[in-house]
Design a protein around this motif. Structure first.
Motif, mmCIF file in Angstrom:
data_model
loop_
_atom_site.group_PDB
_atom_site.id
_atom_site.type_symbol
_atom_site.label_atom_id
_atom_site.label_comp_id
_atom_site.label_asym_id
_atom_site.label_seq_id
_atom_site.Cartn_x
_atom_site.Cartn_y
_atom_site.Cartn_z
ATOM 1 N N ASN A 221 25.854 47.975 32.597
ATOM 2 C CA ASN A 221 26.851 47.992 31.535
ATOM 3 C C ASN A 221 27.111 49.410 31.042
ATOM 4 O O ASN A 221 28.268 49.824 30.854
ATOM 5 C CB ASN A 221 26.392 47.115 30.369
ATOM 6 C CG ASN A 221 26.101 45.680 30.783
ATOM 7 O OD1 ASN A 221 26.556 45.216 31.833
ATOM 8 N ND2 ASN A 221 25.331 44.980 29.967
ATOM 9 N N SER A 245 26.028 42.597 37.022
ATOM 10 C CA SER A 245 25.999 42.186 35.626
ATOM 11 C C SER A 245 27.359 41.674 35.184
ATOM 12 O O SER A 245 28.324 42.435 35.059
ATOM 13 C CB SER A 245 25.586 43.353 34.722
ATOM 14 O OG SER A 245 25.754 42.993 33.359
ATOM 15 N N GLU A 247 28.093 40.882 32.299
ATOM 16 C CA GLU A 247 28.385 41.407 30.968
ATOM 17 C C GLU A 247 29.363 42.575 31.013
ATOM 18 O O GLU A 247 30.001 42.897 30.004
ATOM 19 C CB GLU A 247 27.085 41.844 30.288
ATOM 20 C CG GLU A 247 26.177 40.689 29.929
ATOM 21 C CD GLU A 247 24.855 41.157 29.328
ATOM 22 O OE1 GLU A 247 24.621 42.392 29.293
ATOM 23 O OE2 GLU A 247 24.062 40.301 28.913
ATOM 24 N N ALA A 248 29.498 43.230 32.176
ATOM 25 C CA ALA A 248 30.423 44.363 32.297
ATOM 26 C C ALA A 248 31.857 43.923 32.550
ATOM 27 O O ALA A 248 32.778 44.752 32.482
ATOM 28 C CB ALA A 248 29.955 45.288 33.419
#
Length: 483
Positions: A221, A245, A247-248
């Protein structure tokens, strides 16, 4: 066959995957290119060869832009002949070779010439090359671009091999500014070194959980955020490699909506394997960034559905089996999967309601667009190279590592049942693989960036270097390769 306008071959199927959709069609091939896509009942010229594949699907040949072939220098790990044989057996017709872990790395035009000589007459696929961006080769980037590389790879954290060091903040900004000046493309292994240094070490552990904790999502991230900000400021085209990830994803989507030229890929192993299923000591599952949890995997699939992720490519990164020791800290990182990407992704995609057109978009059209090959590759369209793969989407098989063509019988998919059997692969109108067998001698050509001059086929290349220069493996680094 080049230059011919006479239809020599017709491939017929009730399920042809074109940019317009999936349906019955007859694909006419002349001079190695697709002459036209006709209705299924079109009557071909009397002299044309007809291959009728019935209800098996006909897809564009896959384009895999993330492959570590390792030749010259570490050919004991892989090589042009074995990697490209595995590719065509799995429906991949175009590869782009990463600038490491070969010796020398592809960081100068002279090193690129060594790569091209090593590949001469040994490739079953068409093949392009990434250049490398390392701290001491800023002056080589434009010459490499002019020589035809499709873009440049860099690392933000240690690569694991001393001949390919990472870029710090200053070197990254300088490389991005230089690449922006000629509108090149930078592709990035995005893990933040400070976040990695702060994470617990997995050294000495057989537990996958220890390794996973050592490569936290926060490292990806933070690196993506840094990359996006520089791309915004310098207006560089950037591509995030092997995103693990999820989340990125909002950061990438938001940056793109704001006009930042950023794209991203993920890999079959992130979409089909989960951290929860990795046994202790099973370092064939080790890669960097790592395979994460099932919930993260579903978020990656959502990123594919909404278009935040542009493509799915293998990150095929094998090594000699003895480097896959059962210690997750010491084992070499990299997953061997080149021949299995299509069935692995199709198996998981079908379970989630996706169709063959989606898979073709992620694994053929998207990667071709990334490297500027959409005029030739990635779609069943008149004028394109006749690169085609025949897939039986309902058939299943159990993965036997010994049946794979890549150099070593090591894969994280061993024993897994997959759906989707590749029945045949055609490269520029030639049948190059059938039912898992590679047919004939290598006929692949080398592909250059559009505008760099005429792409050089094998016959246009110089003789290969001394065999020891091309194939003798260098001493392996003891570090772990984040691919």
């Amino acid at each position: 066959m080049k230059g011919s306008s006479v239809v020599e071959i017709v491939l017929r199927s009730t399920r042809v995957v074109t940019p317009e959709g999936v349906g019955p069609a007859a694909v006419a091939v002349a001079g190695g290119r697709i002459a036209a896509v006709h209705p299924h009942d079109w009557v071909p010229p009397r002299a044309a060869r007809v291959a009728d594949y019935g209800d098996a699907a006909l897809l564009p040949g896959l384009v895999d832009t993330h492959v570590h072939i390792n030749e010259p220098g570490r050919t004991a790990w892989e090589g042009f002949a074995t990697a490209t044989a595995a590719a065509v057996a799995g429906g991949v017709t175009t590869l782009v070779d990463m600038p490491l872990n070969s010796v020398p790395p592809t960081t100068t035009p002279a090193h690129l010439a060594v790569k091209r000589r090593a590949a001469r007459s040994r490739v079953h696929t068409d093949l392009g090359f990434w250049g490398g961006a390392v701290p001491d080769n800023l002056a080589e980037l434009r010459p490499l671009h002019d020589a035809g590389v499709l873009g440049f790879k860099c690392f933000l954290s240690p690569s694991g091999v001393e001949e390919f060091p990472e870029l710090d903040d200053a070197h990254l900004a300088a490389a991005m500014a230089e690449i922006a000046a000629f509108d090149g493309l930078l592709v990035v292994h995005a893990e933040d070194p400070d976040q990695l240094a702060a994470a617990p070490s997995p050294d000495g552990s057989r537990r996958y959980g220890a390794f996973l904790a050592s490569r936290p999502r926060a490292a990806e991230n933070a690196a993506v955020a840094r990359l996006v900000e520089l791309a915004r400021r310098l207006r560089t085209r950037v591509h995030v490699l092997h995103l693990s990830s999820a989340e990125a994803l909002p950061l990438i989507a938001g940056a793109r909506a704001a006009g930042v030229r950023v794209t991203a890929e993920t890999c079959p192993h992130f979409l089909t394997l989960t951290a929860e299923e990795v046994p202790d000591g099973a370092t064939e599952f080790k890669c960097c960034p790592p395979i994460r949890e099932a919930a993260n995997q579903e978020a990656l699939w959502a990123g594919l559905r909404d278009g935040t992720l542009d493509c799915v490519v293998s990150d095929h990164s094998p090594c000699v089996p003895e480097l896959k020791v059962p210690d997750f800290g010491a084992a070499w990182g990299g997953i061997a999967s080149l021949q299995l990407g299509l069935p692995a992704v199709w198996t998981a995609a079908r379970d989630r309601g996706h169709g063959l057109a989606d898979v073709a978009r992620w694994m053929a059209e998207g990667p071709a667009r990334l490297v500027g090959l959409t005029g030739r590759k990635g779609a069943i369209r008149a004028g394109h190279d006749a690169d085609l793969v025949v897939l039986d989407p309902e058939a299943g098989f159990t993965v036997d590592p010994a049946a794979l063509h890549h150099r070593h019988a090591v894969t994280a998919y061993a024993g897994r049942t997959l759906r989707g059997v590749v029945r045949a692969t055609w490269l520029r109108g030639r049948l190059v693989a059938e039912d898992g067998r590679v047919t004939g001698e290598p006929t692949g050509e080398l592909v250059e960036r559009a505008g760099a001059g005429v792409a050089a086929g094998p016959s246009a290349l110089a003789a290969p270097p001394d065999a020891r220069d091309a194939t003798e493996p260098a001493a392996a680094s003891k570090e772990v390769t984040p691919t």
